[in-house]
Motif scaffolding. Structure first.
Motif, PDB file in Angstrom:
ATOM      1  N   LEU A 313      -0.840  -2.186  -3.993  1.00  0.00           N
ATOM      2  CA  LEU A 313       0.246  -2.730  -4.807  1.00  0.00           C
ATOM      3  C   LEU A 313      -0.307  -3.863  -5.664  1.00  0.00           C
ATOM      4  O   LEU A 313      -0.808  -4.866  -5.139  1.00  0.00           O
ATOM      5  N   TRP A 348       0.594   1.270  -7.036  1.00  0.00           N
ATOM      6  CA  TRP A 348       1.906   0.882  -7.556  1.00  0.00           C
ATOM      7  C   TRP A 348       1.738  -0.437  -8.316  1.00  0.00           C
ATOM      8  O   TRP A 348       1.071  -1.355  -7.798  1.00  0.00           O
ATOM      9  N   LEU A 355       9.077  -2.836 -10.473  1.00  0.00           N
ATOM     10  CA  LEU A 355       8.134  -1.722 -10.418  1.00  0.00           C
ATOM     11  C   LEU A 355       8.065  -1.021 -11.786  1.00  0.00           C
ATOM     12  O   LEU A 355       9.094  -0.806 -12.426  1.00  0.00           O
ATOM     13  N   VAL A 393       6.665   1.007  -0.096  1.00  0.00           N
ATOM     14  CA  VAL A 393       5.299   1.445  -0.400  1.00  0.00           C
ATOM     15  C   VAL A 393       4.364   1.310   0.811  1.00  0.00           C
ATOM     16  O   VAL A 393       3.434   2.080   0.982  1.00  0.00           O
ATOM     17  N   PRO A 395       2.003  -1.023   1.439  1.00  0.00           N
ATOM     18  CA  PRO A 395       0.635  -1.094   0.901  1.00  0.00           C
ATOM     19  C   PRO A 395      -0.380  -1.592   1.927  1.00  0.00           C
ATOM     20  O   PRO A 395      -0.062  -2.435   2.756  1.00  0.00           O
TER      21      PRO A 395
END
Ligand code: NAD
Ligand code: LMR
Ligand code: MN
Length: 603
Positions: A313, A348, A355, A393, A395
């Motif tokens: 991320l 991402w 986002l 996500v 991450p």
């Protein structure tokens, strides 16, 4: 004025295009010599030199060694009350005696790095017009486009300059538009090149492109030294940059151009325009991308995450953020059998509006586009809030280049630590006050499990991570010097992607964490000269492989190649002076031309 004196130490390498030792030619005498920073030795001039160069009566009688001078200079440095005062002390020392300046830093590298570079240099830049005493570097301004060629030409003959660092001052570190003060980021990056990769200091040129400033404080400051007008954009700006690049090509055809701290609308565009044509580099995109990828490579080695599973991320998707995302995408594609597009799905990116989404693609920059996600992906969740994004996500790595201080909150980091065993967290926004989190907090919120590297240096104060004395610094200063050294020594025609991949791998191979999982993700700054040798070697080999090297006499054997590189790195030592008659070339801005090696800011 021609090539450097041949190095006599290692006759086994017949060809050393940048040999940096041997006697220095000197056409100056008396006061003029004492005022020439590249030749001045101050109290270290020998009795013979004092006689030959008419220095008697201009110096106290006791002849000192460089070490004794370093001792005195360090006492003076230490007596300065704060970091900014120390930074200005160092600037004046450099104006007096370049060898002493570099030797002093070499002896106290760890302590002084943050004073001559990030974060204190940021303060010096913000106060440029107030601290100004003596100019250093080349000032080009958009109202004098006709003079660009003359201004660039005055720094020496065509063989004299290897490296040009240029900034337009629009996005200095994370402190934004600093107008003409941007000259000091060019100066600081060149200091790091010399210190960390032995690039000959007098064969470099710092440049600022003054295109105005949108910083109102500067515009209203009666002492501001730059053009007092809003930034010029569009065709006129592009023509100015192009005039500069063409003047460099014409006057110093072998010089490698390093772009630094250009604004978001221009940084990537300029890089993409010139990368296919000339040997150039954008540090914020490529230097940052390489060093961050190397840190991630080391971290996933420790956390045992596979490339095909890695989720990253990027918080802040500007020049640095997208540069990093690109490098990670390329690495995933290279290490797995995925296409770049597939690899990009493991990354991402978040920017101010949240986002990056496909539905908003009209608002995205070309560099952001490959990372835009399908809107459906986060279902009904909040696309704008870091905690929700992390929850979705999960991450393995969180990278901050947002310039938004403290944006990695306790809640966000605790959420991240719920899903992965060893959260990789890199708050990279400089200077220190803009970091997305303090490393101590990150250790606390993850029970010491986080693998951390920061954009500026930190003293380790956490009890959680006593295994390392310092939190590793993830700053492009670990990579750009070695990349530049490799580019210069190979005279690469282009800085193409395989050269950067090679540089990143060479750096990642030096990560202390590979040997000891508790050690740092990146090598320490004190080791950087040797790291630069390894990076330069990788860049040179890649340049040869790609058929891009204009320098042909490069040793093939690995060990020989490393030694050949080391031999050409400048180090801070006094060289004997060889008297030459004045050849009239000192009309160059460097002031000491015709003396065996080019230099600037001279007498
Ligand atoms: N450690 C390093 O080696 C290194 C290298 C390059 C840049 N940096 C740092 O990274 C930062 C960014 O530099 P840059 O050149 O990419 O600048 P930039 O202006 O190109 O990018 C910054 C991005 O962050 C976004 N942003 C701003 N506020 C945000 C928020 N609240 N949430 C999410 N995104 C937000 C901006 O919209 C922009 O896209 C600076 O602080 C710089 O010092 C560090
Ligand atoms: O200059 C630095 O310290 C790193 C980087 O280039 C930045 O812009 O922050
Ligand atoms: Mn930068």
């Amino acid at each position: 004025m021609g090539a450097h004196p041949k190095d006599k130490r290692h006759p086994r390498f017949g060809h050393l295009p940048l040999a940096t030792s041997g006697p220095q030619e000197c056409a100056l005498t008396g006061v003029a010599l004492l005022r020439a920073p590249y030749l001045n030795k101050g109290s270290a001039f020998t009795p013979e030199e004092r006689k030959e160069f008419k220095l008697h009566g201009l110096l106290p009688p006791n002849v000192q060694t460089l070490d004794e001078q370093v001792q005195r200079a360090y006492q003076q440095y230490s007596s300065r009350p704060n970091d900014l005062a120390k930074n200005t002390f160092m600037t004046s020392l450099k104006e007096q005696n370049v060898v002493l300046y570099y030797k002093l830093i070499e002896e106290h590298l760890k302590e002084m790095f943050s004073v001559i570079y990030t974060p204190t240099e940021g303060e010096a830049i913000a106060n440029y017009s107030r601290l100004f005493r003596r100019p250093e570097g080349c000032f080009l301004n958009i109202e004098d486009q006709d003079r660009v060629d003359d201004n660039i030409a005055q720094w020496g003959n065509s063989e004299d300059i290897d490296l040009i660092v240029v900034s337009d001052g629009e996005q200095i570190l994370g402190i934004g538009d600093q107008g003409v003060g941007g000259i000091l980021i060019s100066v600081a990056k060149l200091t790091i090149y010399t210190l960390c990769a032995g690039i000959h200091p007098s064969r470099t040129l710092p440049v600022v492109l003054d295109c105005g400033t949108n910083n109102e404080e500067l515009q209203n400051d009666e002492l501001y030294l730059g053009l007092r007008r809003p930034r010029v954009r569009g065709e006129e700006y592009d023509a100015f940059v192009d005039t500069f690049v063409q003047a460099c090509r014409k006057n110093y055809p072998k010089a490698y151009i390093h772009f630094e701290d250009f604004g978001l609308p221009n940084a990537r565009r300029i890089l993409d325009k010139y990368t296919p044509k000339i040997a150039c580099f954008n540090d914020d995109v490529q230097g940052t991308g390489c060093v961050t990828l190397a840190a991630i490579m080391a971290a996933i080695n420790v956390s045992k995450v596979k490339y095909e599973d890695l989720r990253v991320l990027c918080f802040g998707a500007g020049t640095a953020g997208t540069g990093i995302a690109d490098q990670i995408m390329d690495a995933i594609a290279l290490e797995t059998d995925k296409s770049k597009e597939e690899a990009g799905k493991q990354i991402w990116c978040v920017d101010k509006p949240g986002l990056l989404l496909k539905s908003k693609k009209d608002e995205l920059t070309p560099a952001q586009l490959p990372f835009a996600r399908d809107d459906a992906e986060l279902k009904d969740k909040n696309h704008n809030d870091l905690v929700s994004i992390i929850e979705e996500v999960k991450p393995h790595a969180l990278i901050g280049t947002s310039t938004k201080p403290k944006s990695f909150t306790e809640e966000a980091i605790r959420e991240m630590a719920k899903h992965v065993e060893r959260p990789i967290i890199l708050p990279l926004s400089n200077p220190t006050k803009l970091h997305e989190a303090h490393p101590d907090d990150l250790f606390k919120w993850t029970d010491g499990k986080a693998l951390i590297a920061t954009g500026s240096p930190f003293l380790q104060s956490s009890t959680m991570a006593q295994s390392t004395k310092w939190v590793t610094e993830c700053n492009n200063s670990t990579t750009f010097p070695g990349i530049g050294l490799g580019a210069i020594l190979s005279r690469t025609r282009l800085m193409s992607p395989p050269l950067l991949v090679a540089a990143t791998k060479a750096l990642a191979a030096q990560a202390p964490a590979l040997k000891d999982p508790k050690a740092g993700l990146l090598p320490d700054v004190t080791d950087v000269r040797e790291i630069s040798v390894k990076i330069a070697k990788a860049v040179i080999q890649a340049s040869i492989k790609e058929g891009l090297n204009e320098e042909k006499e490069i040793p093939e054997d690995e060990e020989d190649l490393e030694e050949w590189i080391r031999e050409q790195m400048w180090d801070a030592a006094y060289r004997p002076l060889k008297k030459v008659e004045h050849d009239g070339a000192s009309s160059h801005a460097k002031g000491e031309q015709g003396t065996g090696s080019a230099r600037r800011g001279g007498s």
